[in-house]
Motif scaffolding. Structure first.
Motif, short mmCIF file in Angstrom:
data_model
loop_
_atom_site.label_atom_id
_atom_site.label_comp_id
_atom_site.label_asym_id
_atom_site.label_seq_id
_atom_site.Cartn_x
_atom_site.Cartn_y
_atom_site.Cartn_z
N UNK A 199 94.12 -1.47 89.88
CA UNK A 199 93.42 -0.19 89.64
C UNK A 199 92.31 0.02 90.66
N UNK A 200 91.58 -1.02 90.97
CA UNK A 200 90.52 -0.91 91.97
C UNK A 200 91.10 -0.61 93.36
N UNK A 201 92.20 -1.27 93.71
CA UNK A 201 92.84 -1.00 94.99
C UNK A 201 93.31 0.45 95.07
N UNK A 202 93.90 0.95 94.00
CA UNK A 202 94.39 2.32 93.98
C UNK A 202 93.26 3.33 94.13
N UNK A 203 92.10 3.02 93.59
CA UNK A 203 90.96 3.93 93.66
C UNK A 203 90.27 3.89 95.03
N UNK A 204 90.58 2.90 95.84
CA UNK A 204 89.94 2.73 97.14
C UNK A 204 90.60 3.53 98.24
N UNK A 205 90.14 3.28 99.44
CA UNK A 205 90.68 3.93 100.63
C UNK A 205 91.88 3.16 101.16
N UNK A 206 92.75 3.87 101.85
CA UNK A 206 93.88 3.22 102.50
C UNK A 206 95.19 3.92 102.25
N UNK A 207 96.24 3.30 102.72
CA UNK A 207 97.58 3.86 102.60
C UNK A 207 98.14 3.58 101.20
N UNK A 208 99.29 4.17 100.93
CA UNK A 208 100.02 3.79 99.73
C UNK A 208 100.34 2.30 99.82
N UNK A 209 100.62 1.69 98.68
CA UNK A 209 100.87 0.25 98.60
C UNK A 209 102.24 0.02 98.00
N UNK A 210 102.83 -1.14 98.32
CA UNK A 210 104.07 -1.50 97.65
C UNK A 210 103.88 -2.82 96.93
N UNK A 211 104.68 -2.98 95.88
CA UNK A 211 104.66 -4.21 95.10
C UNK A 211 106.04 -4.84 95.20
N UNK A 212 106.06 -6.14 95.49
CA UNK A 212 107.30 -6.89 95.58
C UNK A 212 107.30 -8.01 94.57
N UNK A 213 108.39 -8.14 93.89
CA UNK A 213 108.54 -9.17 92.87
C UNK A 213 108.68 -8.53 91.51
N UNK A 214 109.80 -8.75 90.84
CA UNK A 214 110.06 -8.07 89.57
C UNK A 214 109.09 -8.41 88.45
N UNK A 215 108.60 -9.64 88.39
CA UNK A 215 107.67 -10.00 87.32
C UNK A 215 106.36 -9.26 87.44
N UNK A 216 105.75 -9.30 88.62
CA UNK A 216 104.50 -8.58 88.86
C UNK A 216 104.72 -7.09 88.68
N UNK A 217 105.80 -6.56 89.23
CA UNK A 217 106.08 -5.13 89.11
C UNK A 217 106.19 -4.71 87.65
N UNK A 218 106.88 -5.50 86.83
CA UNK A 218 107.02 -5.14 85.41
C UNK A 218 105.67 -5.10 84.72
N UNK A 219 104.80 -6.06 85.02
CA UNK A 219 103.45 -6.05 84.46
C UNK A 219 102.71 -4.78 84.85
N UNK A 220 102.82 -4.41 86.11
CA UNK A 220 102.11 -3.22 86.60
C UNK A 220 102.74 -1.93 86.09
N UNK A 221 104.06 -1.91 85.93
CA UNK A 221 104.73 -0.74 85.36
C UNK A 221 104.25 -0.54 83.92
N UNK A 222 104.24 -1.61 83.14
CA UNK A 222 103.81 -1.50 81.75
C UNK A 222 102.35 -1.07 81.63
#
Length: 190
Positions: free
Chosen positions: A111-134
């Motif tokens: 959430x802090x990264x998303x609120x900051x400056x910079x480009x769009x970000x990608x997430x790799x890895x299904x476990x982490x992605x599922x946590x962040x999707x939820x």
């Protein structure tokens, strides 16, 4: 606000690894690699779970000098090595290659990264992605369906605990038979 995109190559039956843990069937051809390179050129922050980090960091830091590498893989290696890498793991103590390790509060860190400056970000890895999707912090999901089924293994949505409703944003096909499906997760009440 920065967007977070979950993107992976999968089998048609939505596995990122086969039952034997292998994923060589997901090796992109030149056309698809150029597509990934174009994304890597504009998306410079990459979030990984432990296993995905271990897999990628074992190859990409030295891929530019791989004699078997293609021009496309060498180009991707340049982008990968220039990017910001953030690894989310409770078990790792350190990470190399200039990456940053986050051991706790992954959702709040994102959430802090998303609120900051910079480009769009990608997430790799299904476990982490599922946590962040939820947690509702993933803005887009890109599934790259390979034209084969592996019959089991690690699922694209590994660890997702509930229903996920999606809105189709687009479809792109590649000569190899790979199909990219772009979705946005629907928020509750949408």
């Amino acid at each position: 606000m920065r967007r977070l995109i979950y993107s992976m190559l999968t089998s048609l039956d939505l596995y990122v690894e086969g039952p034997d843990g292998q994923f060589g069937w997901a090796t992109p051809d030149a056309e698809l690699h150029k597509h990934f390179n174009a994304n890597a050129a504009t998306m410079t922050t990459h979030l990984y779970g432990r296993r995905m980090w271990e897999t990628l960091s074992a190859y990409w830091p030295t891929a530019q000098s791989d004699p078997a590498g293609t021009p496309e893989t060498r180009e991707f290696a340049r982008y990968w090595n220039a990017g910001e890498h953030i690894v989310f793991s409770r078990s790792l103590r350190t990470v190399g290659h200039g990456a940053r390790l986050v051991r706790d509060n992954a959702v709040e860190a994102v959430r802090q990264l998303k609120a900051g400056e910079g480009t769009d970000m990608d997430v790799g890895g299904p476990g982490l992605a599922s946590t962040l999707i939820e947690a509702g912090v993933v803005d887009e999901i890109l599934v790259y369906l390979n034209p084969l089924a592996v019959g089991g293994g690690k699922p694209f949505f590994s660890g997702l605990k509930g229903r996920l409703d999606l809105t189709l944003l687009g479809v792109q096909t590649f000569a190899s038979g790979v199909v990219q499906l772009r979705y946005a997760p629907r928020t509750a009440g949408a």
